[in-house]
Design an enzyme around this catalytic site. Structure first.
Site, PDB file in Angstrom:
ATOM      1  N   LYS A  13      26.194 -10.006 -73.877  1.00  0.00           N
ATOM      2  CA  LYS A  13      25.216 -11.184 -74.399  1.00  0.00           C
ATOM      3  C   LYS A  13      25.937 -12.384 -75.041  1.00  0.00           C
ATOM      4  O   LYS A  13      25.588 -13.374 -74.940  1.00  0.00           O
ATOM      5  CB  LYS A  13      24.165 -10.386 -75.428  1.00  0.00           C
ATOM      6  CG  LYS A  13      23.232  -9.375 -74.944  1.00  0.00           C
ATOM      7  CD  LYS A  13      22.206  -8.878 -75.898  1.00  0.00           C
ATOM      8  CE  LYS A  13      22.945  -8.178 -77.270  1.00  0.00           C
ATOM      9  NZ  LYS A  13      23.358  -6.804 -76.805  1.00  0.00           N
ATOM     10  N   ARG A  88      15.490  -6.524 -82.382  1.00  0.00           N
ATOM     11  CA  ARG A  88      16.048  -5.272 -81.688  1.00  0.00           C
ATOM     12  C   ARG A  88      15.096  -4.076 -82.040  1.00  0.00           C
ATOM     13  O   ARG A  88      15.551  -3.024 -81.704  1.00  0.00           O
ATOM     14  CB  ARG A  88      17.168  -4.785 -82.581  1.00  0.00           C
ATOM     15  CG  ARG A  88      18.575  -5.126 -81.799  1.00  0.00           C
ATOM     16  CD  ARG A  88      19.626  -4.653 -82.925  1.00  0.00           C
ATOM     17  NE  ARG A  88      20.951  -4.435 -82.178  1.00  0.00           N
ATOM     18  CZ  ARG A  88      21.880  -5.225 -82.039  1.00  0.00           C
ATOM     19  NH1 ARG A  88      21.751  -6.663 -82.260  1.00  0.00           N
ATOM     20  NH2 ARG A  88      23.186  -4.772 -81.627  1.00  0.00           N
ATOM     21  N   ARG A 127      37.028  -3.701 -74.545  1.00  0.00           N
ATOM     22  CA  ARG A 127      37.110  -4.668 -75.716  1.00  0.00           C
ATOM     23  C   ARG A 127      38.019  -4.493 -76.824  1.00  0.00           C
ATOM     24  O   ARG A 127      38.943  -5.174 -77.693  1.00  0.00           O
ATOM     25  CB  ARG A 127      35.556  -5.022 -76.264  1.00  0.00           C
ATOM     26  CG  ARG A 127      35.391  -5.874 -77.097  1.00  0.00           C
ATOM     27  CD  ARG A 127      33.907  -6.324 -77.353  1.00  0.00           C
ATOM     28  NE  ARG A 127      32.834  -5.732 -78.093  1.00  0.00           N
ATOM     29  CZ  ARG A 127      31.680  -5.903 -78.070  1.00  0.00           C
ATOM     30  NH1 ARG A 127      31.141  -6.794 -77.482  1.00  0.00           N
ATOM     31  NH2 ARG A 127      30.756  -5.239 -78.859  1.00  0.00           N
ATOM     32  N   ARG A 139      36.477  -4.317 -84.041  1.00  0.00           N
ATOM     33  CA  ARG A 139      35.304  -4.039 -84.948  1.00  0.00           C
ATOM     34  C   ARG A 139      35.231  -2.384 -85.182  1.00  0.00           C
ATOM     35  O   ARG A 139      35.466  -1.701 -84.307  1.00  0.00           O
ATOM     36  CB  ARG A 139      33.940  -4.431 -84.051  1.00  0.00           C
ATOM     37  CG  ARG A 139      33.671  -5.802 -84.307  1.00  0.00           C
ATOM     38  CD  ARG A 139      32.610  -6.254 -83.278  1.00  0.00           C
ATOM     39  NE  ARG A 139      31.639  -5.373 -83.333  1.00  0.00           N
ATOM     40  CZ  ARG A 139      30.434  -5.829 -82.541  1.00  0.00           C
ATOM     41  NH1 ARG A 139      30.328  -6.844 -82.002  1.00  0.00           N
ATOM     42  NH2 ARG A 139      29.443  -5.088 -82.380  1.00  0.00           N
ATOM     43  N   ARG A 150      25.321   3.625 -80.833  1.00  0.00           N
ATOM     44  CA  ARG A 150      24.658   2.215 -80.542  1.00  0.00           C
ATOM     45  C   ARG A 150      23.663   2.489 -79.522  1.00  0.00           C
ATOM     46  O   ARG A 150      22.766   1.869 -79.294  1.00  0.00           O
ATOM     47  CB  ARG A 150      25.753   1.260 -80.737  1.00  0.00           C
ATOM     48  CG  ARG A 150      26.048   1.110 -82.154  1.00  0.00           C
ATOM     49  CD  ARG A 150      27.703   0.327 -81.945  1.00  0.00           C
ATOM     50  NE  ARG A 150      27.699  -1.030 -81.457  1.00  0.00           N
ATOM     51  CZ  ARG A 150      28.734  -1.551 -80.864  1.00  0.00           C
ATOM     52  NH1 ARG A 150      29.828  -1.064 -81.061  1.00  0.00           N
ATOM     53  NH2 ARG A 150      28.544  -2.807 -80.455  1.00  0.00           N
TER      54      ARG A 150
HETATM   55  P1  ADP Z   1      26.500  -5.544 -80.107  1.00  0.00           P
HETATM   56  O1  ADP Z   1      27.668  -5.865 -79.853  1.00  0.00           O
HETATM   57  O2  ADP Z   1      26.015  -4.112 -80.167  1.00  0.00           O
HETATM   58  O3  ADP Z   1      25.257  -6.346 -79.509  1.00  0.00           O
HETATM   59  P2  ADP Z   1      26.023  -6.806 -82.554  1.00  0.00           P
HETATM   60  O4  ADP Z   1      27.254  -7.572 -82.969  1.00  0.00           O
HETATM   61  O5  ADP Z   1      24.789  -7.447 -82.160  1.00  0.00           O
HETATM   62  O6  ADP Z   1      26.312  -5.639 -81.731  1.00  0.00           O
HETATM   63  O7  ADP Z   1      25.356  -6.104 -84.122  1.00  0.00           O
HETATM   64  C1  ADP Z   1      26.287  -5.180 -84.502  1.00  0.00           C
HETATM   65  C2  ADP Z   1      25.283  -4.291 -85.735  1.00  0.00           C
HETATM   66  O8  ADP Z   1      24.722  -5.173 -86.518  1.00  0.00           O
HETATM   67  C3  ADP Z   1      24.460  -3.358 -85.177  1.00  0.00           C
HETATM   68  O9  ADP Z   1      24.860  -2.106 -84.602  1.00  0.00           O
HETATM   69  C4  ADP Z   1      23.448  -3.203 -86.380  1.00  0.00           C
HETATM   70  O10 ADP Z   1      23.909  -2.414 -87.219  1.00  0.00           O
HETATM   71  C5  ADP Z   1      23.514  -4.524 -87.002  1.00  0.00           C
HETATM   72  N1  ADP Z   1      22.261  -5.480 -86.459  1.00  0.00           N
HETATM   73  C6  ADP Z   1      22.675  -6.726 -85.754  1.00  0.00           C
HETATM   74  N2  ADP Z   1      21.429  -7.326 -85.319  1.00  0.00           N
HETATM   75  C7  ADP Z   1      20.542  -6.466 -85.797  1.00  0.00           C
HETATM   76  C8  ADP Z   1      19.132  -6.526 -85.856  1.00  0.00           C
HETATM   77  N3  ADP Z   1      18.171  -7.422 -85.178  1.00  0.00           N
HETATM   78  N4  ADP Z   1      18.390  -5.563 -86.546  1.00  0.00           N
HETATM   79  C9  ADP Z   1      18.967  -4.403 -86.976  1.00  0.00           C
HETATM   80  N5  ADP Z   1      20.444  -4.482 -87.206  1.00  0.00           N
HETATM   81  C10 ADP Z   1      21.176  -5.425 -86.426  1.00  0.00           C
END
Ligand code: ADP
Length: 204
Positions: A13, A88, A127, A139, A150
């Site tokens: 994404k 989400r 990654r 991360r 996740r």
């Molecule tokens: P990914 O690489 O899994 O897409 P993100 O960088 O988007 O991860 O998000 C990392 C973390 O931030 C998630 O695992 C969650 O803990 C938190 N997070 C991000 N966006 C949301 C959301 N819309 N609602 C709840 N938690 C979120």
């Protein structure tokens, strides 16, 4: 152009959102990035969410909803935005609809990157390895154990968001297993076919 990019963690994404940003001159609004910034700044909300993020759990809906509601009012988002990592949960999707309706705007499309889970685990390991080899920070949630959480969270809480948008006729699914450029091309084709007349900044 107001878009949502959906897909499991590791689906690409962020990569695709950055490309859409370049083509359409709209900002990428990534709740993950915004939350990581809040954590890095040590703000009260940052400290609150750090533990949840490190464990691969979702942070509370009201936290991300208020982050996004504030962010879409910034002048750079006046002509549109691409949401990456939000909504989400179905509750977040409903809240987003309400926030947009209150501003007299709506989403133009929801694009989902479809990728199967085995591939995701390999990608996330890759990654982490690449970041480590470049001397960049890895991360904390990019380790296989947390990543499994996740994925579970995605299956249980985020997958229903797909149906929410399908029911509203906004959903387009793209095969995220294709090479990066092919995914971008397919996303661009979906966007070009939208009824609205958005002008791409790179062909203006
Ligand atoms: P990914 O690489 O899994 O897409 P993100 O960088 O988007 O991860 O998000 C990392 C973390 O931030 C998630 O695992 C969650 O803990 C938190 N997070 C991000 N966006 C949301 C959301 N819309 N609602 C709840 N938690 C979120």
């Amino acid at each position: 152009m107001r878009l949502v990019l959906l897909g499991p963690p590791g689906a690409g994404k962020g990569t695709q959102a950055k490309r859409i940003v370049e083509s359409f001159s709209i900002p990428q609004l990534s709740t993950g990035d915004m939350l990581r910034e809040a954590v890095a700044e040590g703000t009260a909300s940052g400290l609150l969410v750090k533990h949840m993020m490190d464990h691969g759990e979702l942070v509370p809906d009201d936290v991300v909803i208020s982050v996004i509601a504030n962010r879409i009012d910034h002048p750079d988002a006046a002509n549109g935005f691409i949401l990456d990592g939000f909504p989400r949960t179905v509750a977040q999707a409903e809240a987003l609809d309400q926030e947009l309706a209150a501003r007299g705007i709506r989403l133009d499309a929801v694009l989902e990157l479809e990728v199967d889970e085995d591939v995701l685990l390999d990608r996330i390991k890759g990654r982490a390895t690449v970041a480590a080899s470049r001397g960049e920070p890895v991360r904390r949630d990019d380790n296989p154990e947390v990543f499994k959480t996740r994925l579970e969270v995605y299956r249980e809480q985020t997958a229903p968001v797909t149906e929410y948008y399908r029911a509203r006729g906004l959903l387009d699914i793209v095969d995220g297993l294709q090479p990066i450029d092919a995914v971008t091309e397919q996303l661009a084709a979906v966007l070009a076919a939208l009824p609205s007349h958005w002008i791409r900044s790179d062909v203006r």
